[in-house]
Each structure stands twice: as structure tokens, then as C-alpha cells.
Design a protein around this motif. Structure first.
Motif, PDB file in Angstrom:
ATOM      1  N   ASP A  29       0.835  -1.197   0.000  1.00 28.81           N
ATOM      2  CA  ASP A  29       0.000   0.000   0.000  1.00 28.81           C
ATOM      3  C   ASP A  29       0.874   1.253   0.000  1.00 28.81           C
ATOM      4  O   ASP A  29       1.783   1.393   0.817  1.00 28.81           O
ATOM      5  N   GLY A  30       0.613   2.163  -0.952  1.00 33.51           N
ATOM      6  CA  GLY A  30       1.360   3.409  -1.042  1.00 33.51           C
ATOM      7  C   GLY A  30       2.662   3.320  -1.802  1.00 33.51           C
ATOM      8  O   GLY A  30       3.351   4.331  -1.955  1.00 33.51           O
ATOM      9  N   ALA A  31       3.001   2.140  -2.299  1.00 36.02           N
ATOM     10  CA  ALA A  31       4.254   1.963  -3.017  1.00 36.02           C
ATOM     11  C   ALA A  31       4.119   2.394  -4.476  1.00 36.02           C
ATOM     12  O   ALA A  31       3.018   2.549  -5.003  1.00 36.02           O
ATOM     13  N   SER A  32       5.254   2.584  -5.111  1.00 39.00           N
ATOM     14  CA  SER A  32       5.316   2.774  -6.557  1.00 39.00           C
ATOM     15  C   SER A  32       6.192   1.662  -7.107  1.00 39.00           C
ATOM     16  O   SER A  32       7.397   1.639  -6.884  1.00 39.00           O
ATOM     17  N   PHE A  33       5.559   0.734  -7.827  1.00 35.40           N
ATOM     18  CA  PHE A  33       6.210  -0.499  -8.250  1.00 35.40           C
ATOM     19  C   PHE A  33       6.330  -0.504  -9.766  1.00 35.40           C
ATOM     20  O   PHE A  33       5.353  -0.268 -10.480  1.00 35.40           O
ATOM     21  N   GLY A  34       7.520  -0.766 -10.279  1.00 40.88           N
ATOM     22  CA  GLY A  34       7.766  -0.763 -11.712  1.00 40.88           C
ATOM     23  C   GLY A  34       7.886  -2.161 -12.284  1.00 40.88           C
ATOM     24  O   GLY A  34       8.312  -3.096 -11.596  1.00 40.88           O
ATOM     25  N   LEU A 209      11.047  -2.823  -8.391  1.00 37.52           N
ATOM     26  CA  LEU A 209      10.669  -3.204  -9.751  1.00 37.52           C
ATOM     27  C   LEU A 209      10.831  -4.697  -9.955  1.00 37.52           C
ATOM     28  O   LEU A 209      11.599  -5.368  -9.256  1.00 37.52           O
ATOM     29  N   ALA A 210      10.066  -5.193 -10.928  1.00 40.96           N
ATOM     30  CA  ALA A 210      10.203  -6.562 -11.403  1.00 40.96           C
ATOM     31  C   ALA A 210      10.707  -6.521 -12.839  1.00 40.96           C
ATOM     32  O   ALA A 210      10.255  -5.695 -13.631  1.00 40.96           O
ATOM     33  N   VAL A 211      11.632  -7.406 -13.156  1.00 38.32           N
ATOM     34  CA  VAL A 211      12.176  -7.499 -14.513  1.00 38.32           C
ATOM     35  C   VAL A 211      11.539  -8.704 -15.191  1.00 38.32           C
ATOM     36  O   VAL A 211      11.600  -9.822 -14.676  1.00 38.32           O
ATOM     37  N   MET A 212      10.913  -8.470 -16.359  1.00 40.20           N
ATOM     38  CA  MET A 212      10.206  -9.539 -17.067  1.00 40.20           C
ATOM     39  C   MET A 212      10.908  -9.905 -18.366  1.00 40.20           C
ATOM     40  O   MET A 212      11.449  -9.052 -19.063  1.00 40.20           O
ATOM     41  N   LYS A 213      10.855 -11.206 -18.680  1.00 40.49           N
ATOM     42  CA  LYS A 213      11.368 -11.719 -19.946  1.00 40.49           C
ATOM     43  C   LYS A 213      10.549 -12.951 -20.334  1.00 40.49           C
ATOM     44  O   LYS A 213      10.349 -13.847 -19.512  1.00 40.49           O
ATOM     45  N   SER A 222      15.080  -3.693  -5.570  1.00 42.82           N
ATOM     46  CA  SER A 222      14.840  -2.286  -5.301  1.00 42.82           C
ATOM     47  C   SER A 222      15.590  -1.430  -6.318  1.00 42.82           C
ATOM     48  O   SER A 222      16.543  -1.885  -6.954  1.00 42.82           O
ATOM     49  N   VAL A 223      15.166  -0.190  -6.452  1.00 41.53           N
ATOM     50  CA  VAL A 223      15.865   0.736  -7.339  1.00 41.53           C
ATOM     51  C   VAL A 223      17.296   0.952  -6.865  1.00 41.53           C
ATOM     52  O   VAL A 223      18.225   1.066  -7.680  1.00 41.53           O
ATOM     53  N   GLU A 224      17.509   0.973  -5.543  1.00 43.86           N
ATOM     54  CA  GLU A 224      18.862   1.133  -5.017  1.00 43.86           C
ATOM     55  C   GLU A 224      19.752  -0.033  -5.431  1.00 43.86           C
ATOM     56  O   GLU A 224      20.922   0.158  -5.797  1.00 43.86           O
ATOM     57  N   GLN A 225      19.226  -1.245  -5.382  1.00 48.35           N
ATOM     58  CA  GLN A 225      19.992  -2.406  -5.831  1.00 48.35           C
ATOM     59  C   GLN A 225      20.347  -2.294  -7.315  1.00 48.35           C
ATOM     60  O   GLN A 225      21.465  -2.623  -7.725  1.00 48.35           O
TER      61      GLN A 225
END
Length: 249
Positions: A29-34, A209-213, A222-225
Motif C-alpha cells: 500500500d502506497g508503493a510505486s512499483f515498476g 521493480l520486477a524485470v520480465m522476460k 529495489s531501485v537502489e539495488q
């Protein structure tokens, strides 16, 4: 924190082809997920399955603890979850005025304060009452996307699904729309799920974020990672190398 969106082992098939292959995502809740990936990776299919525009044949979709199946969505779902599409030219009815475009969801959901909500929505996206009785063909691409955002916000949802919301716009307009979305999220405490092929956009707007293929999620981080190079797949490195702003990585 509480999960607002939970997807587990979701499968979407088209004529025997698995466009989504057992995809799982959790968004707080309240997150911004890419969600990032090359064309055809399944990222837009995932967003459309959540919205009920594509049917999923197996798996679990939960929004605020409530389960949904296939393409079945009710009014309560659309009070909570709205979507902004990639193409502002295709997502607005060409024969409807801005007023009618904004009024229609209010009528469907039985809101009595339509006038106040329309005025607020237009002000919030930086257009104002002067645009209220224009048709979409009388608007620029950036103005059309602002109307699309206003229409998504007018029911006061908790979650916005954003499918490449700036990729069809000129570069100078893209930053304006992204800044508008960022301000709206801050003001309303919204949860974002944003699809993009552009890692620079995702790292600006999102925390995780999640990376899809090929219809699968290859890693979640995470964006920091991502910025620190702390990822586990060569595919993610390839995306970073290909994406503007990450060519030195």
C-alpha cells in the motif's frame, strides 16, 4: 506494510501461447512499483490482466484482500483500481467532450457531486475549466494524457495502473506528465504499478521493480539495488546497458 495488490502464479494464454507464465508480484500500500522488460516480455499483458482486460486462466489476483478471477470485475474494483493507457489518442472517445468523458464514470458509479469532481480533476491535472467542452481532437498529446489521468483519478481510486504513460509523447512533454503523476501520488497517497521499457523512467518514479522476460519475472529488486549493480541476471544488465542513462554500467 499491508499488501494492496497480490498476484500469485498468474497464467495468461493466447491460442496456446503463454503470454504470462506463473507470474507472482506483491505491491505494498502506497508503493510505486515498476515492471520493466523488452517488447513482448509480458509486462503490459500483466497490467491488462489485473485490470480485467485480459483473462487469466490460473493463479490468484487479490486487491485489498479481495480475490478476483478471469476477467470478472465489479464496480467496487474500479472504484479502487484505475488504468492510464499508453496512447492518449486511442484511449479517449473522439466524439465525446472532455466534460462527458469525465462525467461518464461518475454517472456509472452514482456520484451526485459531478460538477465539483470534474472541476477538481481538471485543476489537479493543470488544465482548468477552459478545456471542459473541447473534443479530444482539439487537444495536444500531452493535454489528452492529462485528461486520461483526470478520468482515472475522478473516482478517487487507491491504485493506478500505468501502461507506458509517456512513451507516445514528445520528450519535452514526458517529464511534465511524470512530474504530474509524482505529485498526484504524493497528494493522494496512491499506489502505482507502472510498466515501462525505459529503466530511467522506472528509477525516477518507483522504489521497487520486477524485470520480465518471455512472460516470466526473472528477478525483483529495489531501485537502489539496480543503481548499485546488485542484481542477479545478465538480462537485467542488458536492459541497463540498452537503456539511456545506464550505458556506462
Amino acid at each position: 506494510m499491508r499488501l494492496v495488490l497480490a498476484i500469485k502464479d498468474m497464467v495468461v494464454s493466447f491460442d496456446g501461447y503463454r503470454a504470462l507464465d506463473s507470474v507472482s508480484v506483491d505491491v505494498e500500500d502506497g508503493a510505486s512499483f515498476g515492471i520493466v522488460g523488452e517488447s513482448g516480455s509480458g509486462k503490459s499483458t500483466l497490467l491488462r490482466a489485473v485490470a480485467g482486460l485480459n483473462s487469466f486462466s490460473s493463479g490468484i489476483l487479490s486487491v485489498n484482500g479481495r480475490l478476483y478471477e478471469g476477467r470478472k470485475r465489479d464496480k467496487e474494483f474500479y472504484r479502487q483500481v484505475q488504468m492510464v493507457f499508453q496512447d492518449p489518442y486511442g484511449s479517449l472517445h473522439p466524439r465525446q467532450t472532455v466534460d462527458r468523458l469525465l462525467r461518464e464514470p461518475l454517472t456509472i458509479h452514482g456520484f451526485a457531486d459531478a460538477e465539483a469532481r470534474i472541476a477538481r480533476a481538471l485543476d489537479e491535472v493543470g488544465l482548468g475549466a477552459g478545456f471542459r467542452f473541447r473534443f479530444s481532437h482539439q487537444l495536444s498529446g500531452g493535454q489528452r494524457q492529462r485528461i486520461a489521468i483526470a478520468r482515472a483519478l475522478i473516482l478517487e481510486p487507491k491504485v493506478l495502473l500505468l501502461d507506458e504513460p509517456t512513451s507516445a509523447l514528445d520528450a519535452s512533454i514526458q517529464a511534465e506528465i511524470l512530474n504530474l503523476l509524482e505529485q498526484v501520488r504524493k497528494d493522494r497517497g496512491l499506489t502505482f504499478v507502472m510498466v515501462s521499457h525505459d529503466l530511467a523512467v522506472i528509477t525516477h518514479m518507483c522504489e521497487h521493480l520486477a524485470v520480465m522476460k518471455s512472460g516470466k519475472i526473472v528477478e525483483t529488486l529495489s531501485v537502489e539495488q539496480l543503481r548499485d549493480g546488485d542484481f542477479s541476471t545478465d538480462y537485467t544488465r542488458q536492459l541497463m546497458t540498452a537503456s539511456e542513462g545506464f550505458r556506462s554500467v
